[in-house]
Design a protein around this motif. Structure first.
Motif, PDB file in Angstrom:
ATOM      1  N   ARG A  61      -1.369 -11.294  -1.675  1.00 11.24           N
ATOM      2  CA  ARG A  61      -1.791 -10.896  -0.326  1.00 11.24           C
ATOM      3  C   ARG A  61      -1.957  -9.367  -0.052  1.00 11.24           C
ATOM      4  N   ARG A  63      -2.615  -6.735   3.430  1.00 21.67           N
ATOM      5  CA  ARG A  63      -1.867  -6.333   4.957  1.00 21.67           C
ATOM      6  C   ARG A  63      -2.719  -7.337   5.712  1.00 21.67           C
ATOM      7  N   LYS A 128     -13.103   0.791  -1.648  1.00 22.02           N
ATOM      8  CA  LYS A 128     -11.841   0.497  -2.066  1.00 22.02           C
ATOM      9  C   LYS A 128     -11.506   0.202  -3.407  1.00 22.02           C
TER      10      LYS A 128
END
Ligand code: BTN
Length: 267
Positions: A61, A63, A128
């Protein structure tokens, strides 16, 4: 690439470098989420530095409940138990401390292209390369332990975000060895945690300023738009709009077009 993480090699490198973080060390082929493994271990008393790595996660997972999906054996995914003596108000800036450490480790392999994107990403240009998720274990409202979960795209980029993300491989990096990368991240984190314990994020503000992906850029933070003017001594993003400069303590940032000249905020 797709290979099993070599724990023996990592342990030998970590010993050579006399790392305090990274022990005890556990690496598995597959788990639910390394953050869950680390949180569970922290509840059972795992010490500062205990590190949990997996080649694959079934329910990794990020944020805000987002999924972190990564093909098996391609990327570096791990979580470290931290037991820093921290005043609660310094905890939120810990994500930036981790971010700087990840940035430095990947940048060593990229020649100066990696930046920290507040609050929890490491990016190259707008893509990213790594994400950080710090979670805490609370007992009666007191922080008992923190878990820093880190995902670095080494050999591949999650397909569903391939236009927004990148990897060390996609950036042409020759060194894709995960064991030494993990050592570099942990070594950098160790050094910065002691600065942070002494001086808070203020002790790292120059480094943050030098490698801030947002500074001088037009951004949208949730509902607000403005120019990013750096990070303050509490770790908040400074956003300038027509009403002035204000600190934003949490949010999701989207980079909009254009660079803007320095404004009146802190540099
Ligand atoms: C983000 O960008 O929102 C944070 C992503 C954090 C992903 C890492 S992968 C290892 C650790 N285990 C998890 O379930 N999440 C973190």
């Amino acid at each position: 690439m797709s290979s099993r993480f070599d724990s023996q090699r990592f342990t030998a490198l970590a010993r050579e470098r006399r790392l305090a973080l990274g022990a005890p060390f556990s690496a598995v082929e597959e788990t639910g989420s390394t953050n869950d493994d680390a949180l569970l271990a922290a509840r059972a008393g795992a010490p500062h530095g205990a590190t949990f790595l997996a080649d694959a996660q079934r329910s990794g997972r990020g944020r805000r409940g987002r999924a972190w999906v990564s093909p098996p054996g391609e990327n570096l995914m791990f979580s470290v138990v931290l037991r820093p003596r921290l005043e609660p108000e310094r905890v939120s800036s810990l994500t930036l401390v981790v971010g700087l450490s990840v940035r430095e480790a990947v940048d060593k392999r990229l020649d100066g292209a990696a930046r920290v994107k507040w609050p929890n990403d490491v990016v190259v240009e707008t893509r990213k390369l790594a994400g950080i998720l710090v979670e805490s274990q609370l007992i009666a409202g007191r922080i008992e332990a923190l878990v820093a979960g880190i995902g670095i795209n080494v050999g591949s980029t999650p397909v569903e975000v391939s236009d927004l993300a990148t990897s060390l491989r996609a950036l042409g990096c020759a060194d894709l060895e995960r064991e030494s990368l993990l050592c570099d991240v942990l070594g950098g984190l160790e050094a910065r945690l002691s600065i942070h314990a002494r001086a808070g994020i203020g002790g790292l503000i120059e480094e943050l300023r030098a490698h801030d992906a947002l500074i001088g850029r037009r951004v949208r933070v949730d509902e607000s738009t403005g120019i990013a003017r750096g990070i303050d001594a509490g770790g908040a993003l400074l956003l300038e709009d027509e009403t002035g400069i204000r600190p934003i303590v949490s949010g999701t940032v989207e980079l909009l077009e254009g660079r803007h000249p320095p404004g009146p905020g802190p540099r």
